[in-house]
Write an enzyme that holds these catalytic residues in place. Structure first.
Site, short mmCIF file in Angstrom:
data_model
loop_
_atom_site.label_atom_id
_atom_site.label_comp_id
_atom_site.label_asym_id
_atom_site.label_seq_id
_atom_site.Cartn_x
_atom_site.Cartn_y
_atom_site.Cartn_z
N LYS A 186 6.86 12.91 29.17
CA LYS A 186 7.82 13.58 30.05
C LYS A 186 9.17 12.88 29.95
CE LYS A 186 8.23 15.07 34.92
NZ LYS A 186 7.58 15.01 36.27
N SER B 1 3.47 17.37 40.82
CA SER B 1 4.13 17.65 39.54
C SER B 1 3.28 17.40 38.30
CB SER B 1 5.42 16.83 39.42
OG SER B 1 6.43 17.38 40.21
N SER C 72 6.90 19.61 38.34
CA SER C 72 8.02 19.40 37.45
C SER C 72 7.63 19.03 36.01
CB SER C 72 8.91 18.28 38.00
OG SER C 72 8.21 17.05 37.99
#
Lengths: 484, 98
Positions: free
Chosen positions: A76, A175, A151
């Site tokens: 990420k 997330s 997210s």
């Protein structure tokens, strides 16, 4: 050999490497080819550097490593990577190249994992759809008209589309778990403090953890083994923690699950509810007992979270001031420079959260909002503690809906926030939770969330493996089978 | 606490505290959005829980402290490499209080 990376688990990739059926370079090239074929449409990577990836893979081939050495991974883009751009999905960090790697990336490097690139996310991890990325939304591999969740939506999409065997995400209010659920994956949010946050671009320090997003529960265990380590660079990352074991599927005799029936009345989509009820039946068929539990303060989690997380964010994001790194918009004096830089560099959702947090911490409101939210946090923790006096783990849907259409919730922040009602109480309590695939509703994945007491990762993984075996879920989206 | 409705002046005040320069249309939009979000947040304001201790963090083990020993920091040229306007020795900023 020609390697089919679609649906390839990291465990299987490691077996191919150790059996000398392929090299790390061939494996990395197969993923890079896959990325070139499908990621133009999905937009799940923000940064891919094929030469760098192939060089790292060749290094692994030359060093004759063991274990997971040579297996690719995606990170990420909230995780700092030395020498590789890290944007946190924000314009304010466009072009930023960290001088140190996050601890979890360093440990991935030590294990010999080969980075395929950095994945898209909601700006500073603030969002539930990846639509708040300053670089444009990621699309869900199950239906490209829909969001992948967020997210960590980029990390979910790369794994679901065969563009990485697994990925790391971060979870501040859901997330990891919600995008895992939306994309048919396994996602583990570890116990607060079990994984180092050093080098994670900070959003809400008391809530967030790094964790695995994978095709299988065993892969989640393997990646958790890599990242769950003490660090002397994160004062909250401390033992004791159990070594993570590789789970085997089996019966659940002697296990008691708590089901918070009252929470389920809060607007769960019909198909999600039906799949959830089927998993309750599966639990009983495997010998587990189900009992009702009450979490009376969990319903206040959304309100408490939307004070605490923005309050911490407003403090954390004060570091983006146009002085040491990132964007600067020139102005005649320093204060005007701060204001112009932050106005130009932050997107709408980040500004909303900074404003909520600053308001809640400002003179006259601090006790009414921030301290009150922290009291609710105490009560939510006590609810979970009381429940775990009776049960081994709690079952809930991961999210109340399946993946929603791109754009559907963008104009209604509260509707977007409400998608996290089942996940964010877990962050407030600091306990671990695992999301496992729970079958399809109208062709879209749903997730089963298994919540346990602090440091119960091994139990959660074993329970998850049992559900996984019963569901026999195929994590490859139909559209992705023929896409390359 | 009664329902809050943020006026444009209050939005500008909070934005100034946060060092956020906002365009007029952003002030108007954020006023509406914050009023709606704070309206929801206010559902916890009425809870009679004044005697409950606040939780600041969820770590049951307390902080892990390392030995207080010096160790090398980032080399200067690396630390300055990402700066928008570096000098050989530091970060240049516009005049303060100009």
């Amino acid at each position: 050999m020609a390697i089919d990376v679609i649906g390839l688990t990291a465990e299987r990739a490691a077996a191919l490497l150790r059996g000398r059926e392929c090299t790390s370079e061939e494996l990395a090239q197969a993923y890079l080819d896959r990325i070139a074929a499908v990621d133009g449409e999905l937009h799940s990577y923000l940064h891919v550097d094929p030469e760098r990836t192939l060089a790292a893979a060749r290094e692994q081939d030359a060093s004759g490593g063991d274990g997971l050495a040579g297996v690719p991974i995606a990170y990420k883009d909230l995780l700092s990577t030395r020498g590789v751009p890290t944007t946190a999905g924000s314009r304010i960090l466009e072009g930023f190249v960290p001088i140190e790697s996050a601890d979890v990336v360093r440990w991935g490097d030590e294990a010999g994992l080969v980075s395929l690139g950095k994945t898209n996310l909601d700006e500073f991890a603030m969002g539930s759809s990846t639509e708040h990325s300053a670089y444009g939304p990621t699309r869900n591999p199950w239906d490209v008209a829909r969001v992948p969740g967020g997210s960590s939506g980029g990390s979910a999409a790369v794994v679901a589309s065969g563009c990485a065997p697994w990925a790391l995400g971060t979870d501040t209010g859901g997330s990891i778990r919600q995008p895992a659920a939306f994309c048919g994956l396994v996602g583990l949010m570890p116990t607060y403090g079990s994984v180092s946050r050093f080098g994670v671009v900070a959003f809400a320090c008391s809530l967030e953890q790094v964790g695995p997003m994978t095709l299988t529960v065993r892969d989640a265990a393997l990646l958790q083994q890599v990242i769950a380590r003490d660090s002397d660079r994160d004062a909250t990352c401390t033992g004791p923690r159990e070594p993570i074991a590789l789970p085997e599927a089996g019966r659940l005799d002697g296990i008691t699950f708590g089901v918070p029936r009252a929470e389920l009345e809060a607007g769960v989509e019909e198909g999600v509810r039906a799949r959830f009820d089927e998993s309750l039946a599966i639990a009983e068929s495997l010998g587990a007992r189900l009992v009702d539990v009450e979490l009376p303060y969990a319903r206040h989690g959304l309100a408490a979270y939307y004070v605490i997380a923005p309050a911490e964010a407003s403090a954390n994001l004060s570091r983006f001031d146009g002085v040491r790194y990132g964007l600067r918009v020139d102005a005649p004096d320093v204060r005007a420079m701060y204001e112009a830089t932050r106005d130009a560099g932050f997107g709408a959702e980040v500004k909303r959260r900074i404003m909520i947090g600053t308001y809640a911490l400002s003179a006259g409101y601090h006790d009414a909002y921030y301290v009150q939210a922290q009291r609710v946090r105490t009560l939510i923790r006590r609810d979970f503690d009381a429940a775990f006096g009776q049960v081994d783990a709690i079952l809930l849907p991961t999210a109340p809906t399946t993946a929603f259409p791109i754009g559907a919730r963008l104009d209604d922040p509260l509707a977007m926030y409400a998608n996290d009602i089942f996940t964010l109480p877990v962050n407030l309590a600091g306990i671990p939770a695992l999301s496992v695939p729970n079958g399809l509703s109208e062709g879209l994945p749903t997730g089963l969330q298994i919540i346990g007491p602090a440091h119960s990762e091994n139990l959660l993984l074993r329970l998850g493996a049992a559900f996984e075996a019963e569901h026999a879920f195929d994590p490859v989206p139909p559209a992705m089978r023929s896409a390359s | 606490m009664a329902d809050v409705e943020l006026t444009p002046d209050e939005v500008r005040h909070v934005a100034a505290l946060a060092r956020l320069g906002l365009a007029d249309e952003e002030v108007e939009r954020l006023g509406r959005e914050l009023t709606s979000i704070l309206g929801h947040v206010n559902t916890i304001a009425q809870l009679p829980i004044a005697d409950v201790p606040p939780t600041k963090h969820a770590n049951p083990h307390g902080d892990a402290l390392r030995p207080d020993a010096a160790r090398p920091g980032a080399p200067r040229e690396e630390a300055l490499a990402n700066a928008p306007d570096p000098t050989p020795e530091g970060f240049r900023v516009p005049p303060i209080g100009a």
